[in-house]
Design an enzyme around this catalytic site. Structure first.
Site, PDB file in Angstrom:
ATOM      1  N   HIS A 189       0.816  -1.215   0.000  1.00  0.00           N
ATOM      2  CA  HIS A 189       0.000   0.000   0.000  1.00  0.00           C
ATOM      3  C   HIS A 189       0.846   1.260   0.000  1.00  0.00           C
ATOM      4  O   HIS A 189       0.430   2.289  -0.509  1.00  0.00           O
ATOM      5  CB  HIS A 189      -1.027  -0.048   1.129  1.00  0.00           C
ATOM      6  CG  HIS A 189      -2.109  -0.993   0.749  1.00  0.00           C
ATOM      7  ND1 HIS A 189      -1.991  -2.331   0.985  1.00  0.00           N
ATOM      8  CD2 HIS A 189      -3.247  -0.798   0.057  1.00  0.00           C
ATOM      9  CE1 HIS A 189      -3.046  -2.931   0.465  1.00  0.00           C
ATOM     10  NE2 HIS A 189      -3.823  -2.034  -0.098  1.00  0.00           N
ATOM     11  N   ARG A 295     -10.181   3.593  -0.118  1.00  0.00           N
ATOM     12  CA  ARG A 295      -9.700   2.636   0.884  1.00  0.00           C
ATOM     13  C   ARG A 295      -9.774   3.328   2.243  1.00  0.00           C
ATOM     14  O   ARG A 295      -9.196   4.411   2.399  1.00  0.00           O
ATOM     15  CB  ARG A 295      -8.253   2.246   0.606  1.00  0.00           C
ATOM     16  CG  ARG A 295      -8.039   1.413  -0.656  1.00  0.00           C
ATOM     17  CD  ARG A 295      -6.550   1.107  -0.808  1.00  0.00           C
ATOM     18  NE  ARG A 295      -6.283   0.078  -1.797  1.00  0.00           N
ATOM     19  CZ  ARG A 295      -5.872   0.325  -3.036  1.00  0.00           C
ATOM     20  NH1 ARG A 295      -5.702   1.564  -3.452  1.00  0.00           N
ATOM     21  NH2 ARG A 295      -5.620  -0.679  -3.868  1.00  0.00           N
ATOM     22  N   ARG A 331     -15.031   1.704   0.380  1.00  0.00           N
ATOM     23  CA  ARG A 331     -14.819   0.299   0.710  1.00  0.00           C
ATOM     24  C   ARG A 331     -14.726   0.174   2.228  1.00  0.00           C
ATOM     25  O   ARG A 331     -13.996   0.915   2.875  1.00  0.00           O
ATOM     26  CB  ARG A 331     -13.520  -0.209   0.084  1.00  0.00           C
ATOM     27  CG  ARG A 331     -13.275  -1.671   0.425  1.00  0.00           C
ATOM     28  CD  ARG A 331     -12.073  -2.211  -0.257  1.00  0.00           C
ATOM     29  NE  ARG A 331     -10.849  -1.717   0.339  1.00  0.00           N
ATOM     30  CZ  ARG A 331      -9.650  -2.022  -0.121  1.00  0.00           C
ATOM     31  NH1 ARG A 331      -9.530  -2.784  -1.192  1.00  0.00           N
ATOM     32  NH2 ARG A 331      -8.562  -1.581   0.460  1.00  0.00           N
ATOM     33  N   GLU A 425     -11.933 -10.453  -5.667  1.00  0.00           N
ATOM     34  CA  GLU A 425     -10.491 -10.523  -5.408  1.00  0.00           C
ATOM     35  C   GLU A 425     -10.039 -11.949  -5.154  1.00  0.00           C
ATOM     36  O   GLU A 425      -8.862 -12.211  -4.995  1.00  0.00           O
ATOM     37  CB  GLU A 425     -10.134  -9.718  -4.155  1.00  0.00           C
ATOM     38  CG  GLU A 425     -10.690  -8.328  -4.140  1.00  0.00           C
ATOM     39  CD  GLU A 425     -10.226  -7.546  -2.925  1.00  0.00           C
ATOM     40  OE1 GLU A 425      -9.162  -6.948  -3.015  1.00  0.00           O
ATOM     41  OE2 GLU A 425     -10.935  -7.532  -1.914  1.00  0.00           O
ATOM     42  N   ASN A 448      -5.096  -6.771  -7.656  1.00  0.00           N
ATOM     43  CA  ASN A 448      -3.908  -6.963  -6.791  1.00  0.00           C
ATOM     44  C   ASN A 448      -4.043  -8.257  -6.001  1.00  0.00           C
ATOM     45  O   ASN A 448      -3.111  -9.061  -5.923  1.00  0.00           O
ATOM     46  CB  ASN A 448      -3.749  -5.808  -5.804  1.00  0.00           C
ATOM     47  CG  ASN A 448      -3.751  -4.471  -6.487  1.00  0.00           C
ATOM     48  OD1 ASN A 448      -3.509  -4.393  -7.675  1.00  0.00           O
ATOM     49  ND2 ASN A 448      -4.041  -3.425  -5.742  1.00  0.00           N
ATOM     50  N   ASP A 449      -5.224  -8.434  -5.412  1.00  0.00           N
ATOM     51  CA  ASP A 449      -5.440  -9.659  -4.649  1.00  0.00           C
ATOM     52  C   ASP A 449      -5.840 -10.821  -5.546  1.00  0.00           C
ATOM     53  O   ASP A 449      -5.485 -11.966  -5.256  1.00  0.00           O
ATOM     54  CB  ASP A 449      -6.515  -9.429  -3.574  1.00  0.00           C
ATOM     55  CG  ASP A 449      -5.918  -8.765  -2.348  1.00  0.00           C
ATOM     56  OD1 ASP A 449      -4.829  -9.191  -1.931  1.00  0.00           O
ATOM     57  OD2 ASP A 449      -6.527  -7.809  -1.833  1.00  0.00           O
ATOM     58  N   ARG A 459       1.637 -11.085  -2.383  1.00  0.00           N
ATOM     59  CA  ARG A 459       1.879  -9.861  -3.155  1.00  0.00           C
ATOM     60  C   ARG A 459       2.973  -8.991  -2.550  1.00  0.00           C
ATOM     61  O   ARG A 459       3.455  -8.064  -3.192  1.00  0.00           O
ATOM     62  CB  ARG A 459       0.577  -9.059  -3.314  1.00  0.00           C
ATOM     63  CG  ARG A 459      -0.011  -8.573  -2.034  1.00  0.00           C
ATOM     64  CD  ARG A 459      -1.424  -8.041  -2.220  1.00  0.00           C
ATOM     65  NE  ARG A 459      -1.470  -6.600  -2.295  1.00  0.00           N
ATOM     66  CZ  ARG A 459      -2.592  -5.886  -2.293  1.00  0.00           C
ATOM     67  NH1 ARG A 459      -3.764  -6.492  -2.250  1.00  0.00           N
ATOM     68  NH2 ARG A 459      -2.571  -4.591  -2.361  1.00  0.00           N
ATOM     69  N   CYS A 496     -10.450  -2.091 -10.188  1.00  0.00           N
ATOM     70  CA  CYS A 496      -9.849  -1.039  -9.356  1.00  0.00           C
ATOM     71  C   CYS A 496      -8.467  -1.436  -8.873  1.00  0.00           C
ATOM     72  O   CYS A 496      -7.810  -0.681  -8.165  1.00  0.00           O
ATOM     73  CB  CYS A 496     -10.756  -0.681  -8.180  1.00  0.00           C
ATOM     74  SG  CYS A 496     -11.007  -2.049  -7.044  1.00  0.00           S
TER      75      CYS A 496
END
Ligand code: PEP
Ligand code: MG
Length: 562
Positions: A189, A295, A331, A425, A448-449, A459, A496
């Protein structure tokens, strides 16, 4: 000139002086006090003790979803409420004229030494409890926060071991030229925030030792290179590249008021991702058609206390008003995995990415979940807020979460209707996208996930980074499947995850059936350029061809050659 190669994490070129940044140490500067200071020092002891105990009570009541965790906190509380401990510290302050910190340090160091010398392993292990308690107390009384940025200015390249997302924001606020990390990864992040803020960043494993404080450094965030003490030729080359980048950014500004529409007339919702409220400035500057992912972890990380409903309400409302009439997709809390929160007191897990994170953590902490949901529902006076759930693995989780939203609505006075979406995800969510879509107003793919869970690659683990492949055929198939299944229920699908912010994947994602993209604010205009140059029919044919390929490398070669 010295040249080092690292891992490129956030594009851009930085030129400046190397500044090494560290965490402030538990260094007790004031060891003794005068007689006149005794009363105020005793008062400081009482206040800090009260604060630490309050924090522990809060953790015990709200977050300790494991009995072990609760027991540990209770034990720590007993250590601090022991009358003998209190009397001893008071004596050290009033009779031995020690400062509060010195008294705490001395008291616990003595106890830890006794425990460490015990032969019985059980008692020897207890010393870590005393260490924990001492650290917690000193953190409070010395008000110790993260990294020390006092020497950072607009000519600095920051060299640091690790950095948290909020510290990246502080680096940006200090106008630093870039960041070189000893540890980190492209998908963390902190990296996402650096990209969003356009702050060059490189992970340069172990090369810090070749560079000295104040040495002139060039940071190439695209190639992951670092030049220390550069020669004139290299300096000129990079100064020119920096200027070219500025010119390109100016050119892209011309697209600001143009629509995100393909050559054959398909409108693509092009939104922004934000991690902290301050990023709204970049979102407005780029003229995004909304925020496709807000986020909310910043509210729970690097803080001493949980955010109240009112604090959250004010933040959400302000952003919703600023972005209105465009949507703001909030989210719900997605702490866990690499996003660790001390206030949530998440238990140490052997496999945190497969553990209690995302929506699972909310289900384990219903009061916190409801506080957030109520803040969101109340903030939606503009009617443009939507709620999105992270880490959904099956439809039942969406159904359960919706029930909790209904409960919140009933406990509140009248609130606007709100759209609800789920993130895709986990491969199970992609495979069940039709079932999940029936319960949702929209879906958003978190690549990403999705990549992490499809390919079983952590990751954030640099050792296995080479296995993390966005163009892996299985990942592409899951994206296509999600779009197809959701479309059956007239539900739109966005991406996203970071794939949406990478120019080379834009055509492919549209060809796979994705309707909307939510990208890093710094990338909105260059992604818009890609959308405007794409033809959907052509991209669909191209995606079909790509889906026949056998390896991620084949797909990458194809994309690079085009
Ligand atoms: C994702 O997984 O792609 C995503 C957008 O969520 P995060 O990166 O916050 O886990
Ligand atoms: Mg995610």
């Amino acid at each position: 000139m010295k040249e080092c190669k690292g891992i490129p994490v956030s594009e851009g070129i930085g030129i400046g002086k190397a500044k090494f940044v560290t965490k402030p140490k538990f260094e007790i500067k004031k060891k003794n006090i005068s007689e006149e200071e005794v009363d105020s020092e005793l008062e400081r002891f009482n206040t800090n003790l009260e604060n630490v105990l309050q924090e522990m009570d809060y953790l015990i009541q709200n977050f300790s979803h494991s009995k072990d965790n609760q027991d540990i906190l209770h034990t720590h509380k007993m250590i601090l409420t022991d009358p003998e401990f209190i009397a001893k510290i008071e004596k050290m302050i009033s009779q031995e004229l020690m400062s509060l910190e010195q008294a705490i340090k001395k008291h616990f160091t003595d106890i830890i030494a006794i425990f460490n010398n015990m032969e019985n392993q059980y008692y020897a292990d207890r010393s870590s409890d005393y260490e924990d308690v001492a650290q917690r107390f000193l953190k409070h009384s010395m008000n110790l926060k993260g990294l020390d940025f006092s020497k950072i200015d607009k000519n600095s390249i920051i060299f640091v071991d690790k950095i948290s997302p909020s510290e990246v924001t502080r680096a940006y606020e200090c106008e630093a030229q870039g960041i070189v990390l000893r540890e980190g990864s492209k998908n963390s992040h902190s990296a996402i925030i650096a990209r969003s803020m356009g702050l060059p960043m490189v992970v340069c494993l172990g090369h810090h030792d070749n560079i000295s404080e104040n040495e002139m450094v060039i940071l190439d965030g695209r190639k992951g290179k670092i030049f220390a003490n550069p020669d004139e030729k290299t300096l000129q080359k990079y100064s020119k590249l920096q200027e070219e980048e500025t010119t390109r950014q100016k050119q892209l500004q011309k697209l600001k008021d143009k629509e995100a529409i393909t050559k054959d007339g398909q409108k693509v919702g092009l939104m922004s991702n934000i991690e902290i409220p301050e990023e709204i400035v970049q979102v407005i500057q780029s003229n995004s058609a909304g925020i496709g992912l807000f986020r909310t972890e910043f509210l729970f990380i690097d803080r001493k206390n949980l955010p109240t409903e009112d604090e959250q309400y004010k933040i959400y409302k302000k952003i919703a008003e600023k972005i209105s009439p465009h949507p703001l997709i909030i989210r719900t809390i997605d702490v866990g995995g690499d996003k660790l929160s001390s206030i949530l007191n998440i238990e140490h897990e052997l496999n945190p990415n497969l553990g209690c994170r995302g929506i699972r953590l909310s289900f384990e902490n219903i009061p916190i979940f409801k506080t957030q949901l109520k803040a969101i529902l109340r903030a939606n006076t503009t009617g443009n807020i939507k709620i999105m759930f992270p880490m959904v693995s099956c439809v039942q989780e969406v159904i359960n979460a919706k029930k909790i939203i209904e409960e919140c609505k009933q406990e509140l006075e009248e609130v606007n209707n709100i759209e609800i979406g789920a993130m895709v995800e986990i491969p199970s969510a992609a495979l069940n996208a039709d079932i999940i879509a029936k319960e949702c107003d929209f879906l958003s793919i978190g690549t990403n996930d999705l990549i992490q869970y499809t390919l079983a690659v952590d990751r954030d683990n640099q050792t296995v980074a080479k296995y993390y492949k966005p163009t892996h055929p299985s990942v592409l198939q899951l994206i296509k499947l999600t779009a197809e299944k959701a479309h059956k229920h007239q539900v739109k699908v966005a991406v996203c995850g970071e794939m949406a912010s990478q120019e080379e994947y834009v055509g492919l994602l549209l060809g796979l059936g994705v309707d909307e993209l939510s990208v890093s604010p710094a990338k909105v205009l260059s992604i818009k350029e890609k959308i405007r140059n794409a033809d959907i029919k052509e991209q669909q044919k191209r995606a079909e061809k790509i889906l026949q390929m056998s390896t991620a490398e084949e797909v990458m070669d194809f994309l690079e050659k085009e």
